[in-house]
Motif scaffolding. Structure first.
Motif, short mmCIF file in Angstrom:
data_model
loop_
_atom_site.label_atom_id
_atom_site.label_comp_id
_atom_site.label_asym_id
_atom_site.label_seq_id
_atom_site.Cartn_x
_atom_site.Cartn_y
_atom_site.Cartn_z
N LYS A 215 0.83 -1.21 0.00
CA LYS A 215 0.00 0.00 0.00
C LYS A 215 0.86 1.26 0.00
N ILE A 216 1.92 1.24 0.79
CA ILE A 216 2.83 2.39 0.83
C ILE A 216 3.50 2.59 -0.54
N PHE A 217 4.00 1.49 -1.11
CA PHE A 217 4.66 1.59 -2.41
C PHE A 217 3.71 2.09 -3.49
N LEU A 218 2.50 1.51 -3.54
CA LEU A 218 1.55 1.89 -4.58
C LEU A 218 1.07 3.32 -4.42
N PHE A 219 0.95 3.77 -3.17
CA PHE A 219 0.58 5.17 -2.93
C PHE A 219 1.67 6.10 -3.44
N ASP A 220 2.92 5.81 -3.08
CA ASP A 220 4.04 6.63 -3.54
C ASP A 220 4.18 6.58 -5.06
N LEU A 221 3.95 5.41 -5.63
CA LEU A 221 4.04 5.26 -7.08
C LEU A 221 3.01 6.13 -7.79
#
Length: 280
Positions: A215-221
């Motif tokens: 979730k953190i990665f996809l949000f930042d992406l």
């Protein structure tokens, strides 16, 4: 000249028609010290589960034969001794090419690749074991966090593009106190095309920890793509630990990521980047 070890993966092939393969070990040659060797897979149970008609005695015999075949001490007994001694004097992969070319049946060898020896041959062979003999270790020992994957990923990139390429690798150092973080570890400029590479691990005991990481990665992406229209999902590569995706939560995470980015295990990433197709 860069200090490298050359290697080729031994694959066990139960049936030539089906062309199914499993990693059986790897042969290597280290020109700097004139060291030729073979490291076998020790996970006999995994090999037997791949071919239930293969007994432990046969596995042991095949591995012993390979260790003998790729030993400096046994070259003196080879009928091609003069040829082999000349090949050993070269600082390239010639000796491995010569020794692996005739394995085309039950045991087959991959194309020969190389990897940088940063500290010692022992540590580099351990790196290769982490990539290609991942399942030799116990579940506890094989756990690979994202920092280990990140380290191996950087080494793979450097090993395949040489010193001139080092300057094109920019590690992304995020400010831990910042809310906005770039969704990559390396920004790589190859042939005037930027690729963003992120190391992640699926090696979690609790599924929700992996989900939180995604979730953190996809949000930042998504934030990064929205703020910079020159960047798109196709520029992003995620590298994870080797896994068969047997856990349901791993498969769910895989399906989610593959809708957004290109996803590779560390072994797949090394194999693909050797062929330079990942950046084509």
């Amino acid at each position: 000249m860069e200090d490298k070890v050359f290697f080729s993966i031994a694959k066990y092939v139960p049936d030539l028609l089906r062309d199914e393969k499993i990693n059986f070990g790897f042969a290597y040659y280290y020109p700097s010290e004139r060291k030729l060797g073979y490291l076998p897979s020790k996970n006999v149970n995994r090999i037997q589960s791949f071919d239930d008609e293969l007994d432990k005695e046969t596995i042991s015999m095949l591995q012993a034969d390979l260790e003998y075949e790729f030993s400096i001490d046994t070259l003196d007994n080879d009928e091609d001794d003069e040829i082999l001694q000349n090949l050993l004097m070269k600082n390239d992969n010639s000796i491995l090419l010569y020794k692996t070319k005739n394995f085309v049946n039950q045991i087959q060898f991959t194309d020969i690749h190389s990897i940088i020896v940063d500290e010692s041959l022992e540590k580099t062979l351990n790196d290769l074991s982490d990539i290609y003999l991942y399942y030799d270790r116990s579940i506890k020992e094989r756990r690979m966090d994202k920092e280990r994957i990140k380290s191996l990923t950087k080494k793979i990139i450097k090993s395949n593009f040489g010193k001139d390429f080092y300057s094109n690798i920019n590690a992304n150092i995020n400010n831990k106190l910042s809310f906005n973080k770039e969704p990559y570890d390396f920004k790589v400029n190859i042939k005037n095309e930027i690729k963003y590479i992120k190391a992640l691990s699926f090696d979690y005991k609790k599924y929700y920890k992996l989900y939180d990481e995604l979730k953190i990665f996809l949000f930042d992406l998504q934030r990064t793509i929205n703020n910079n229209h020159e960047i798109s999902n196709k520029n992003f590569i995620v590298v994870i630990n080797n896994t068969d995706f047997e856990q349901e939560f791993e498969q769910i995470a895989k399906d989610i990521l593959e809708k957004e980015v290109t996803l590779y295990t560390i072994e797949e990433f090394n194999n693909v980047i050797q062929k330079e197709t990942v950046f084509s």
